[in-house]
Design a protein around this motif. Structure first.
Motif, PDB file in Angstrom:
ATOM      1  N   SER A 138    -151.643  64.649  46.856  1.00 48.02           N
ATOM      2  CA  SER A 138    -151.692  66.108  46.942  1.00 48.02           C
ATOM      3  C   SER A 138    -151.602  66.603  48.379  1.00 48.02           C
ATOM      4  O   SER A 138    -152.154  65.981  49.296  1.00 48.02           O
ATOM      5  N   ASN A 139    -150.924  67.737  48.517  1.00 51.50           N
ATOM      6  CA  ASN A 139    -151.059  68.588  49.699  1.00 51.50           C
ATOM      7  C   ASN A 139    -152.178  69.548  49.334  1.00 51.50           C
ATOM      8  O   ASN A 139    -151.953  70.579  48.722  1.00 51.50           O
ATOM      9  N   LEU A 140    -153.419  69.158  49.654  1.00 51.23           N
ATOM     10  CA  LEU A 140    -154.578  69.876  49.135  1.00 51.23           C
ATOM     11  C   LEU A 140    -154.715  71.269  49.750  1.00 51.23           C
ATOM     12  O   LEU A 140    -154.523  71.441  50.955  1.00 51.23           O
ATOM     13  N   PRO A 141    -155.060  72.259  48.927  1.00 48.55           N
ATOM     14  CA  PRO A 141    -155.394  73.574  49.493  1.00 48.55           C
ATOM     15  C   PRO A 141    -156.521  73.414  50.513  1.00 48.55           C
ATOM     16  O   PRO A 141    -157.507  72.710  50.246  1.00 48.55           O
ATOM     17  N   TYR A 142    -156.368  74.021  51.685  1.00 46.25           N
ATOM     18  CA  TYR A 142    -157.327  73.812  52.762  1.00 46.25           C
ATOM     19  C   TYR A 142    -158.768  74.131  52.361  1.00 46.25           C
ATOM     20  O   TYR A 142    -159.706  73.487  52.826  1.00 46.25           O
ATOM     21  N   ASN A 143    -158.949  75.132  51.492  1.00 40.54           N
ATOM     22  CA  ASN A 143    -160.314  75.581  51.229  1.00 40.54           C
ATOM     23  C   ASN A 143    -161.078  74.707  50.232  1.00 40.54           C
ATOM     24  O   ASN A 143    -162.277  74.907  50.046  1.00 40.54           O
ATOM     25  N   MET A 200    -153.223  65.245  51.880  1.00 32.48           N
ATOM     26  CA  MET A 200    -152.986  65.971  53.120  1.00 32.48           C
ATOM     27  C   MET A 200    -154.140  66.929  53.396  1.00 32.48           C
ATOM     28  O   MET A 200    -154.580  67.665  52.507  1.00 32.48           O
ATOM     29  N   PHE A 201    -154.613  66.889  54.644  1.00 34.86           N
ATOM     30  CA  PHE A 201    -155.687  67.759  55.100  1.00 34.86           C
ATOM     31  C   PHE A 201    -155.287  68.389  56.435  1.00 34.86           C
ATOM     32  O   PHE A 201    -154.310  67.970  57.059  1.00 34.86           O
ATOM     33  N   GLN A 202    -156.090  69.342  56.890  1.00 35.62           N
ATOM     34  CA  GLN A 202    -156.006  69.727  58.286  1.00 35.62           C
ATOM     35  C   GLN A 202    -156.220  68.464  59.117  1.00 35.62           C
ATOM     36  O   GLN A 202    -157.041  67.613  58.764  1.00 35.62           O
ATOM     37  N   LYS A 203    -155.519  68.334  60.226  1.00 38.88           N
ATOM     38  CA  LYS A 203    -155.587  67.100  61.011  1.00 38.88           C
ATOM     39  C   LYS A 203    -157.019  66.766  61.439  1.00 38.88           C
ATOM     40  O   LYS A 203    -157.417  65.600  61.445  1.00 38.88           O
ATOM     41  N   GLU A 204    -157.780  67.784  61.771  1.00 36.31           N
ATOM     42  CA  GLU A 204    -159.165  67.550  62.185  1.00 36.31           C
ATOM     43  C   GLU A 204    -159.956  66.869  61.075  1.00 36.31           C
ATOM     44  O   GLU A 204    -160.748  65.953  61.323  1.00 36.31           O
ATOM     45  N   VAL A 205    -159.746  67.293  59.830  1.00 36.59           N
ATOM     46  CA  VAL A 205    -160.445  66.694  58.695  1.00 36.59           C
ATOM     47  C   VAL A 205    -159.928  65.275  58.449  1.00 36.59           C
ATOM     48  O   VAL A 205    -160.707  64.345  58.215  1.00 36.59           O
ATOM     49  N   ALA A 206    -158.614  65.089  58.523  1.00 36.90           N
ATOM     50  CA  ALA A 206    -158.030  63.756  58.342  1.00 36.90           C
ATOM     51  C   ALA A 206    -158.590  62.765  59.355  1.00 36.90           C
ATOM     52  O   ALA A 206    -158.930  61.625  59.019  1.00 36.90           O
ATOM     53  N   ASP A 207    -158.701  63.206  60.600  1.00 41.10           N
ATOM     54  CA  ASP A 207    -159.238  62.329  61.649  1.00 41.10           C
ATOM     55  C   ASP A 207    -160.705  61.998  61.392  1.00 41.10           C
ATOM     56  O   ASP A 207    -161.152  60.883  61.686  1.00 41.10           O
TER      57      ASP A 207
END
Length: 275
Positions: free
Chosen positions: A122-127, A149-156
């Motif tokens: 999934s390209n997950l909804p950010y919220n 997929m997440f915001q890069k900060e969350v992925a890291d």
């Protein structure tokens, strides 16, 4: 499992034909470049004929790419009812391999949708990205793999190592249950509309010798206490769950701080606390 995405209208044309735009309230940012979505699908596979669940498909860019893979079925869960007619056009071209579920993925019964042999891509909804990941890491249904997929900060944060600034509760729980690694970075310009931050794709594969659900539940409580007061020594931050005695029984220095303890150390703390 043939599926010809070229037989469908291009994504931008499909969006325009249905008069659709992304909604900020749903955290929507669309991936319309099939080269990008096909790369994500390749990174997520192989699926060996098993079911893939996709959350928040929107106009179906990633959905089209997943239907080109060896997935037996693709189940999409979409909260925004505006996209159902557009997704139905994809389903009509998918020879019964695409199932559309209108609803909230946080409330979905994935076992009923995919059985025990399901993957999540999934390209997950950010919220709702983090709550969904926690659901799949700690809930009764465990996917065979997750490519998200997440915001890069969350992925890291998910893949962060001890001692790094991003290391925290999310990374400990994710890495205790799965092998987690960032497999792709995407700039904001890859999306329509572009978000204000970069994104990244994380691949998570469950550990064959991963912790039992009861230990994961204990790990959730220990990490919540430890990282809830991360500047304090563990003998203080873990006081409510055992404090210094807990640390000593687990072979952990009670004067250490949460970001210094590796995943194995937190699992020992969780095991001792569970008793």
């Amino acid at each position: 499992m043939s599926f010809d995405a070229a037989a469908l209208p291009p994504l931008r044309e499909a969006l325009e034909a249905h008069g659709l735009m992304a909604r900020k309230s749903f955290g929507q940012h669309f991936l319309l470049d099939l080269n990008v979505t096909r790369k994500i699908a390749r990174l997520a596979g192989p699926f060996n004929g098993e079911t893939v669940i996709e959350v928040g498909p929107g106009p179906g860019g990633l959905t089209r790419a997943l239907l080109e893979t060896d997935a037996g079925r693709v189940v999409v869960i979409e909260k925004d009812g505006r996209f159902i007619p557009l997704l139905q056009e994809v389903a009509d071209a998918a020879a019964g391999r695409l199932q559309i579920v209108e609803g909230d993925a946080l409330e979905a019964d994935e076992a009923a949708l995919a059985g025990s042999a399901g993957h999540v891509v999934s390209n997950l909804p950010y919220n709702v990205g983090t709550p969904l990941l926690i659901k799949w890491l700690t809930g009764p249904w465990r996917p065979r793999s997750m490519t998200l997929m997440f915001q890069k900060e969350v992925a890291d944060r998910i893949a962060a190592r001890p001692g790094s600034s991003g290391y925290g509760r999310l990374g400990v729980i994710a890495q205790a249950v799965c092998e987690a690694r960032v497999v792709m970075d995407l700039p904001a310009r890859a999306f329509t509309p572009p978000p204000k931050v970069a994104s990244a794709v994380v691949r998570l594969d469950p550990r064959p010798d991963g912790p039992a659900p009861a230990l994961v539940a204990s790990l959730e409580k220990v990490t919540a206490a430890a990282f809830g007061q991360r500047r304090k020594m563990l003998r203080s931050s873990l006081k409510a769950v055992g404090g210094e005695a807990l640390c000593e029984q687990a072979g952990i220095d009670p004067t250490a701080r949460a970001e210094e303890i590796d995943v194995a150390g937190f699992l020992r703390l969780a095991a001792v606390r569970r008793g």
